[in-house]
Structure formats: structure tokens, C-alpha cells
Design an enzyme around this catalytic site. Sequence first.
Site, short mmCIF file in Angstrom:
data_model
loop_
_atom_site.label_atom_id
_atom_site.label_comp_id
_atom_site.label_asym_id
_atom_site.label_seq_id
_atom_site.Cartn_x
_atom_site.Cartn_y
_atom_site.Cartn_z
N ASP A 30 51.87 56.09 50.76
CA ASP A 30 52.75 57.13 50.24
C ASP A 30 52.25 58.52 50.62
OD1 ASP A 30 53.52 55.39 47.15
OD2 ASP A 30 54.37 55.28 49.15
N TYR A 31 50.92 58.64 50.58
CA TYR A 31 50.32 59.92 50.95
C TYR A 31 50.67 60.22 52.42
CZ TYR A 31 46.75 63.37 52.10
OH TYR A 31 46.12 64.50 52.53
N SER B 81 34.23 38.85 38.13
CA SER B 81 35.24 39.43 37.25
C SER B 81 35.61 38.38 36.20
CB SER B 81 36.45 39.87 38.05
OG SER B 81 36.85 38.84 38.89
N LEU B 82 36.49 38.75 35.31
CA LEU B 82 36.89 37.84 34.24
C LEU B 82 38.35 37.49 34.43
CD1 LEU B 82 35.37 39.79 31.23
CD2 LEU B 82 34.56 37.61 32.12
N GLU C 270 33.65 40.33 21.78
CA GLU C 270 33.14 41.71 21.84
C GLU C 270 34.17 42.58 22.56
OE1 GLU C 270 30.02 41.95 25.24
OE2 GLU C 270 30.47 39.84 24.93
N LYS D 155 36.07 44.86 25.24
CA LYS D 155 36.02 45.05 26.68
C LYS D 155 36.06 46.55 26.92
CE LYS D 155 38.01 43.40 30.97
NZ LYS D 155 38.18 44.67 31.69
N ASP E 290 36.30 50.07 28.70
CA ASP E 290 37.04 50.55 29.87
C ASP E 290 36.23 51.63 30.59
OD1 ASP E 290 39.03 50.81 31.67
OD2 ASP E 290 40.46 51.78 30.32
N TYR F 224 25.88 44.30 28.30
CA TYR F 224 26.52 43.10 27.77
C TYR F 224 26.28 41.84 28.62
CZ TYR F 224 30.04 44.84 31.06
OH TYR F 224 30.66 45.32 32.18
N LYS G 214 43.36 40.68 26.86
CA LYS G 214 43.75 42.08 27.04
C LYS G 214 44.68 42.55 25.93
CE LYS G 214 42.71 43.91 30.60
NZ LYS G 214 42.94 43.70 32.02
N CYS H 39 65.10 43.73 58.86
CA CYS H 39 63.78 44.33 58.60
C CYS H 39 63.85 45.84 58.87
CB CYS H 39 62.75 43.69 59.51
SG CYS H 39 61.15 44.51 59.46
N CYS I 20 61.61 46.61 62.17
CA CYS I 20 61.87 46.15 63.54
C CYS I 20 63.33 45.74 63.75
CB CYS I 20 60.94 45.01 63.92
SG CYS I 20 61.33 43.45 63.10
N CYS J 125 61.10 39.05 57.15
CA CYS J 125 61.47 39.50 58.48
C CYS J 125 61.18 38.34 59.45
CB CYS J 125 60.61 40.71 58.83
SG CYS J 125 60.47 41.05 60.58
N CYS K 185 57.11 42.16 65.20
CA CYS K 185 57.40 43.21 64.21
C CYS K 185 56.20 44.14 64.06
CB CYS K 185 57.74 42.58 62.86
SG CYS K 185 57.93 43.81 61.56
S1 IVH Z 1 31.23 40.29 30.97
C1 IVH Z 1 30.52 37.27 34.34
N1 IVH Z 1 31.68 41.89 28.97
O1 IVH Z 1 35.23 43.77 32.73
C2 IVH Z 1 31.26 38.23 33.51
N2 IVH Z 1 32.59 42.49 31.09
O2 IVH Z 1 36.95 41.91 34.32
C3 IVH Z 1 30.61 39.53 33.40
N3 IVH Z 1 33.77 44.63 31.09
O3 IVH Z 1 33.60 43.91 35.80
C4 IVH Z 1 31.40 40.52 32.67
N4 IVH Z 1 33.44 45.11 28.98
O4 IVH Z 1 33.26 45.84 34.21
C5 IVH Z 1 31.90 41.66 30.28
N5 IVH Z 1 31.95 43.26 27.12
C6 IVH Z 1 32.15 43.01 28.40
C7 IVH Z 1 32.86 43.91 29.21
C8 IVH Z 1 33.08 43.61 30.55
C9 IVH Z 1 33.97 45.52 30.12
C10 IVH Z 1 34.28 44.75 32.46
C11 IVH Z 1 33.24 44.62 33.54
C12 IVH Z 1 33.73 43.55 34.46
C13 IVH Z 1 35.15 43.43 34.08
C14 IVH Z 1 35.60 42.01 34.27
#
Ligand code: IVH
Length: 725
Positions: free
Chosen positions: A57-58, A104-105, A138, A140, A142, A250, A338, A443, A446, A467, A473
Amino acid sequence: MSERSSSSTAGASLRDVAVEVLTPREAKREHAALAAEIAEHDRRYFGEDAPTISDADYDALRRRYEALEARFPDLATDESLTKKVGTRPSEKFAKVRHRVPMLSLSNAFADEDVAEFVVRIRRFLGLAPDAPLVITAEPKIDGLSISLRYEKGRLVTAATRGDGEEGEDVTANARVVDAIPKEIDAADMPEVFEVRGEVYMRHADFAAINQRQAEAGKPLFANPRNAAAGSLRQLDPAVTARRPLAFFAYAWGDVSALPADTQMGVVEALGRWGFPINPLMKRCHSVEDLLARYHAIEADRANLGYDIDGVVYKVDSLALQERLGFVSRSPRWAIAHKFPAERAMTELLDIEIQVGRTGALTPVAKLKPVTVGGVVVANATLHNEDYIRGIGGDGQPIRGGIDIRIGDTVEIQRAGDVIPQVLGVVMDKRPAGSEPYRFPATCPACGSHAVREINPRTGREDAVRRCTGGLTCPAQAMERLKHFVSRNALDIDGLGDKQIELFFREGLVHGPQDIFTLAERDAASLKKLKDREGFGETSVRNLFAAIEARRRVPLNRFIFALGIRHVGETTAKLLARHYGTFEALRAALIAARDRASEAWAELNAIDGIGEVVAEALVQFFAEPHNETTLDALLTQVTPQEMERTVTIESPVAGKTVVFTGTLVRMSRDEAKAMAERYGAKVAGSVSKKTDLVVAGPGAGSKLAKAQELGVEVIDEDGWFTLVGA
Ligand code: IVH
């Protein structure tokens, strides 16, 4: 690459009017408006680390600005943005390879997802529904995650998450964050301990810092997360030191020993060692307990003084965590529940059709920018043609069958990092005389026919229009190139979407192989890269060095980079692990063209590879143009054998194992995960390639086949003895 698909409507802003038909006065107005907009985006990008629009977009804004100047040269004064140089620093920080990947989770959104999470764990572990199972809950946080490595109690490295395997070295900055201990003097602190947690900014500090920014006439941060990220990820530690950053520990990464055998126990030890830990973390004993905790934390959310976006659940016992292991990039033993997504109303200004690397035409809503949960949203996905028409994936009406039209006031939703989406239409505000949107049948890039294929499995028309231009293309070719250099593929620093678009447009790069001859051709060329807008001597030198560094690339990344349909990172890893070298993979896929071959059977027997993927792989390697491109590419790049994060030494490493019959000490899923953890491959059927069959009571045809082929057979206890578990 994206093309505008809709024509301008009467009364719309100048932005919708083609440059060719603007009057000089209008052009001047539009030029000024674009200059202001581009400057604002530059400020967000360079100053704040917080761009609010996509690179594409930029670039579209930039291109329109340049087109105006091309048509009205008077606009190109010394003040013009086209006269200023400014490009993204390619290498801000040194890289750090995480010894244990930062994962990640996976996410849960509804209560049922949480119940399912617990059921899945019980099933995997073979636990009865009423057997005790402790799970922690616990908040999460941000913020941005960071890994802090301590050796003999001293902080030695701090790294951001990056792509999970490799992060940025922010040690100097972490050292000036008060909340992060620099030295730990505790008797039970192991020799090596990597503490992982979240760097964040409290609301009060965020407000104060933005006030200071405003007073100094400096740009404001969009939200506390961006403020925290921008403060940690910048080159001058003195600036970080002035920013009030907070930290919660954590989790952990590479460690020489653990101070406890539960999640809670280790986190409590972190607290004793001087790390801030979250006071809201609790142990729970049932799904109801978890949900009650979730709602309690959600109710407290506004009073916490910092941003959280959900609740994380983790199996408390580390022994069970170990047994549960991982799926792809997330642990099986944890999930993020979430909070509901944030929503907002705004106007749908236009619908743009983007052409993806596999030819999919995706409609993107261009919105009047609106803030949703602290982030400015100007684009949202409209999924596909049917979605715009009010038809769901199952062919049934959605939104009561109401379609989405340009000019509508729409409700949009943003949930975490997920691309925002258009949810519905406010019918009361639908402008009189609006027309249903007509999805293009060709498309936009193209001009080839764009068709909806019939899905062979369901017999229904695919929701996605594609396409048919294939390799001809230009949009697909460019998207493939962008994918090739992207972060989880070749990851070439300084070579992002913008640069690829430029190189492609100018004919410098047609296919991936051309990237590796850029430096050589540049040296011989009169029109050098360093003299171009957006480049300089240093950035070009860095770019060429980054390209050079990728001549050797891990096999899995290389396979993923090829952009084969249905082959994502996980599949690429499976293939890399299975075939070991690119030559072996290629030979196998050529042989697999014959569906009666061993190669085809072997490909389909790889756990995690289904027929659709197998088909796509064979097709890719059967396409003559791909063959030519690969040959050219392989003269430039050498894919390396799969790099393993942990070298596995076990009696079953590299062996192909088949489990059959009833297993008593572990579930089938666990057996498979365990075998993989010990470096074995698990197959579903017995063949000449099988090294070992683990047979429980009731084993039938597979056992018979093993005996017939003379494959070694052991029972479940024999398996545990063998792997020493
Ligand atoms: S545990 C193996 N605990 O969420 C899992 N993550 O989507 C390790 N985050 O990249 C992550 N609060 O940046 C864990 N209490 C918490 C958290 C947490 C925030 C973030 C973290 C991770 C992301 C995973």
C-alpha cells in the site's frame, strides 16, 4: 502486487481519480495530500517501528506520487519526496540463534476450545476424564518476548524472539532495563539459565512518555506495545534507559538444570531469583476452574495498569509437558485463551483485488482508517467472492444473505495479530443507488481468465477464484519472489517487498536465480543500484553481503522458499528430514510421477503428507519451467542438510518405526510423538523400508507383513527399554 479493480464514483475523493484525468489544480492538491500521507507513514515506519499500512500500500502511494510528478513536472520541486533518500536500515542488530527455539502458542477463542484443549491432553496422555490434571492460568502480556541468557548468574545475552529460531541481539539495551536482573546471587541458580518473558510498558508510563514526546514535538507511540518494542529495539541504549520498561518472566529456554518439576515451581524460583513474575498466575484443577480464572482476569483487565490480551494455560507438571511435546511451532501442553476481538465501524472506500503467488484473487477492503484496540486499520480482508456476496463456505447464506458494497458502512474486527476482517454491513447507512460489487472474471495483473476450480474431493466450486495465467502472470511471479526472500524462507536482509517490486519492475530480477547474480551484473552496469532512489553505497553493500550469505541455506528453508502449493513450513521440514538432501527429494518426486512406483508410495507414507500435498509436489517438479528455474537456481544456491536444533543420539534415530496393535503405556499419538522426539520416523504401513515394528496385543496384518519381510518386531515394554525412557 495489487491492482485497483473498481472505477471511481462521482463525489469520491481525488484518490480514486486516475492521474491521467486530473486537472493541474487537482493534481497539485493530490500531490500535497500524498506528500503528507507518505511523510506520516515514513515517520511511523522509521521513527516508531510501527507501520500502519502494508509495504504494498505504501508503494502504491509512492507510485501515484511519482506518476503525478511525471505528468506535471512542475510538482517535482526540491522539496519533493522523490528528491529525498531514506531507506530502511538493513542490519540494525546482530543476530542471535536461540539454542532452544522460541515458540508461539496456539489460540483458543471460545470456552469449547478450552474444553477441547483439556480433552486432547487427556487423550494424548491416556488419562481418564477424572484423573487429576493440574493446569496453570496466567495473563497473556501484550508486549514483546525476550530471552535472557544467564551464565554463572550473570546476564550474558538478551535476544528478541525474531522468527523463533534467530532473534536480534539487544543485550546492551536489556542491561539498562531496571526490571531485568543483571546479576543473580542465588544458591540454586543453575550454571546456565535462559529466562524468557515479556517486556512491556505500563499504561501510566506510556501516557507520560507520550506526553514528553508531544512536548518535544516528537511523534507519539500508537500503543504501549509499540512503545515498548520501539524502546527496546533501537540502537542507542541511552534512549532505552530513559524509557520506563517493565518485565514479567514466565518461561525458560536452554538451561543446565531446573529448580523445580512444575511450571509454577520454576516460575516461583524465578521470583525468588529477583525476576518480576505475574501475581495472577494460579493452579487450576478443571476446565470450570480455568474458565473461572479467565473471567476473573478479564474482569480485572481494566485495573491492571498494563495491556493483556488473553490468558495462557500451561500443564503444570514438567514431566507431562515433556511427554506432550510440540506440534509444529507450538507446545501441545499450552494454549492462549484470547479475549474477544475488538470491533469498530468505518466506511468501505474501495475493494482492491490482490493476486497471490498461487494465483488466488483476494479481495481486500480499503477502509477509511479507524482505530481498533489501539491500532489504526485501513485494510481488512473480505476473504473471497462468495463472502462479499453473503454466501458462506458451505454455500449457505451468511449475514442473512446481505452483500457488501463499496460505500457501505461496515463493522470490522481485529483479533491480535490476525488480519482484520470485515464482519458485516450497517444497512441503514447503505447509500442510495449503490450497486452490488462485481468480482472480476479476469486477473487484474495479466488479464488471463480467473476461474473457480471444482474441488475434486467435494465436487463443489472452490470459493477462491484463481488467475489461470500461471507462470506468465507477472503478479504471481512477483509474489513468488517475495515469498522466496521472506523471513521464514531465504530471509535476505534488505530485500523485502519494496525492493523485489522495484527489481522486478525494472527487469533486474525475473526469477529467484537472478537475485544471486545481481551484484555481478551491478558491477558491470553503468546504472548502478547505489545511485538509485532509496539506495546508497552502504545499503547496497549490505544487501549484496546478505544475498551472498544465503548461498548456503538450510534445506527446509529452501524447500519452503520454492512456494509449492500446500507446502508450508511444517511440510517443508518433514520433507527435508525425510529426504535429507535436495537431490534425493527431487529424484524421488520425479520418480513419483509413476503412481505405481515405490517413490510415490514412500511419499504418501510420510506422516503428515496427504494426497493433495503429494500431488502438488509431483506436479511442481513435473513442470518444465520449474525444472529450468531450479537448475539455474542450484548453480547459485546450495541447500544444506537439515539443521537440527538438538542432535539426537538414540538407538532409533533415523529409523522408520511402525506402531500396531493396542498400546497400554501410552496413546498412539504419544507413541508417535515420542518416536519422533528420539529421531525416528513413524510410518503408517509396513514396507521394506521399515526398520522396526512395535506390536501390542491384537496386532494383525501389519505384524504379519513384518514377519514376512523379516522386519524386527518388539513389544511396548521392549520399546521403552530400547529408547531408555
Ligand atoms: S508462554 C512455549 N506465557 O505470547 C510457550 N507466552 O503466542 C512460551 N506471551 O511469544 C510462551 N504472555 O510473547 C507465555 N504468560 C505468557 C505470555 C506469553 C505473553 C506471548 C509471548 C509469546 C506469545 C505466544
